[in-house]
Design a protein around this motif. Structure first.
Motif, PDB file in Angstrom:
ATOM      1  N   SER A 283       0.750  -1.123   0.259  1.00  0.00           N
ATOM      2  CA  SER A 283      -0.231   0.140  -0.009  1.00  0.00           C
ATOM      3  C   SER A 283       0.560   1.305  -0.111  1.00  0.00           C
ATOM      4  CB  SER A 283      -1.068   0.313   1.309  1.00  0.00           C
ATOM      5  OG  SER A 283       0.066   0.072   2.555  1.00  0.00           O
ATOM      6  N   VAL A 284       2.206   0.818   0.106  1.00  0.00           N
ATOM      7  CA  VAL A 284       3.386   2.034   0.335  1.00  0.00           C
ATOM      8  C   VAL A 284       3.998   2.118  -1.000  1.00  0.00           C
ATOM      9  CG1 VAL A 284       3.070   2.728   3.178  1.00  0.00           C
ATOM     10  CG2 VAL A 284       4.157   1.271   2.358  1.00  0.00           C
ATOM     11  N   ILE A 285       4.154   1.020  -1.337  1.00  0.00           N
ATOM     12  CA  ILE A 285       5.866   1.255  -1.882  1.00  0.00           C
ATOM     13  C   ILE A 285       5.413   2.305  -3.109  1.00  0.00           C
ATOM     14  CG2 ILE A 285       6.342  -1.097  -1.074  1.00  0.00           C
ATOM     15  CD1 ILE A 285       5.201  -1.966  -3.908  1.00  0.00           C
ATOM     16  N   THR A 286       6.094   3.235  -4.224  1.00  0.00           N
ATOM     17  CA  THR A 286       5.997   3.128  -5.190  1.00  0.00           C
ATOM     18  C   THR A 286       5.880   2.570  -5.949  1.00  0.00           C
ATOM     19  OG1 THR A 286       7.785   4.818  -4.336  1.00  0.00           O
ATOM     20  CG2 THR A 286       7.210   5.379  -6.814  1.00  0.00           C
ATOM     21  N   LEU A 287       5.377   2.892  -7.274  1.00  0.00           N
ATOM     22  CA  LEU A 287       4.808   2.013  -8.441  1.00  0.00           C
ATOM     23  C   LEU A 287       5.122   2.346  -9.227  1.00  0.00           C
ATOM     24  CD1 LEU A 287       1.652  -0.263  -7.762  1.00  0.00           C
ATOM     25  CD2 LEU A 287       4.198  -0.940  -7.183  1.00  0.00           C
ATOM     26  N   GLY A 288       5.225   2.227 -10.344  1.00  0.00           N
ATOM     27  CA  GLY A 288       5.733   2.549 -12.346  1.00  0.00           C
ATOM     28  C   GLY A 288       4.462   2.619 -13.035  1.00  0.00           C
ATOM     29  N   SER A 289       4.357   3.006 -14.282  1.00  0.00           N
ATOM     30  CA  SER A 289       2.650   2.491 -14.362  1.00  0.00           C
ATOM     31  C   SER A 289       3.236   1.988 -15.957  1.00  0.00           C
ATOM     32  CB  SER A 289       2.863   3.647 -15.900  1.00  0.00           C
ATOM     33  OG  SER A 289       3.972   4.062 -16.625  1.00  0.00           O
TER      34      SER A 289
END
Length: 328
Positions: A283-289
């Protein structure tokens, strides 16, 4: 004559009833029958790393998208996109995750690879160089003479770091690049085997929260901004021998890709099922697209940058490694 007409009417009635049943029946069943009919292979092995990039594959499995196409997908954990190339060439894998730098590099050396669907694009803070909290390395320029870990040598990781070295007035040979799988990087840095590591999620977040690592630089800035990271690849031979299976895979993965692109919660839900990322971390990690189109212009950016940094000896046209299936 009356009996003949009556029989003819019955036959027509039965045919009409069957046609109506086909039209009004369960949509998934209809798709399964249509998708599965005539597939050259109904079970395929698909390679992927246990990282967020491949979330759509596991979404498609969980949602039954492959099943609707009459296709059974067996996920296989790989150590890297470059490492998977020998596996798809040998037939150990039918399809695999592959970063675009690996694909262009292999193609330039004569390997007949094809990208069949897009997967992941960089966003801010999705691929960072990380150092320990007490490291004397404060800027990219401080990396001169230091050892930097990457998951694959002469690949997207090394290229990304090198673009940042250039901004700092350094070159690729000013640092020592050492290959190490993502899960082993943190331990290697903390035990003094290396000074810094190029990481992706969930390792960025976990090393920050558990070990106090800090970001030295976001490598997906400058020339690498919005950089296409990875897609699904197969050999040219496989795509030619399995066009219906290819189209079925493309339809299913495309559906999952669109879902991942539009609803982060779907990605968060599936991450704990194939990675070591728990629900809280997801729920907190940074995701790409998650791009929904395998775009030639976007991929050309990769090949052009590789040429600039001499990863390629001559230009490669992005369209030469892209394959789409009729009806896919």
């Amino acid at each position: 004559m009356r009996r003949i007409l009556r029989c003819h009417a019955i036959v027509l009635g039965v045919a009409a009833a069957l046609a109506l049943a086909g039209c009004s029946g369960n949509g998934d069943t209809a798709k399964t029958a249509a998708g599965g009919k005539g597939l050259e292979k109904t079970t395929i092995k698909v390679g992927g790393l246990p990282i967020p990039d491949v979330a759509p594959l596991h979404i498609a499995i969980a949602k039954g998208y492959f099943k609707e196409e009459g296709l059974t997908v067996e996920p296989v954990v790989i150590t890297g996109g470059a490492a998977a190339i020998p596996q798809i060439k040998s037939g150990a894998l039918d399809i695999s995750q592959g970063n675009y730098v690996s694909a262009f590099l292999a193609t330039s050396k004569g390997d007949k690879l094809k990208m069949i669907a897009d997967m992941y694009q960089a966003a801010p803070n999705t691929f960072n160089v990380m150092v320990p909290k007490d490291s004397p390395i404060k800027t990219v320029a401080d990396l001169k003479g230091k050892t930097v870990l990457v998951n694959n040598l002469k690949n997207i990781a090394q290229l990304a770091v090198t673009t940042q070295l250039k901004v700092a007035g350094l070159g690729e040979t000013d640092v020592k690049f050492v290959e190490k799988p993502f899960p082993d990087m943190a331990n290697a840095v903390t035990t003094g085997q290396a000074d810094a590591a190029w990481m992706t999620e969930p390792f960025i977040t976990s090393t920050q929260s558990q070990l106090g690592f800090r970001k030295l630089v976001d490598t997906m800035t400058g020339q690498m901004e919005d950089f296409p990271i990875a897609g699904w690849m197969a050999t040219e031979d496989w795509t030619q021998k399995n066009p219906k299976t290819l189209a079925a895979f493309q339809r299913a993965i495309g559906k999952a890709q669109a879902l991942a692109a539009g609803d982060r919660k779907e990605v968060e839900k599936v991450l704990p099922t194939y990675t070591k990322i728990d629900a809280q971390a997801a729920s907190v990690i940074t995701l790409g697209s998650y791009p929904t189109e395998l775009n030639e212009n976007r991929l050309q950016k990769v090949a052009d940058l590789m040429l600039e940094y001499k990863y390629l000896e001559s230009p490669v046209a992005a369209k030469s490694i892209i394959v789409t299936a009729a009806g896919g």
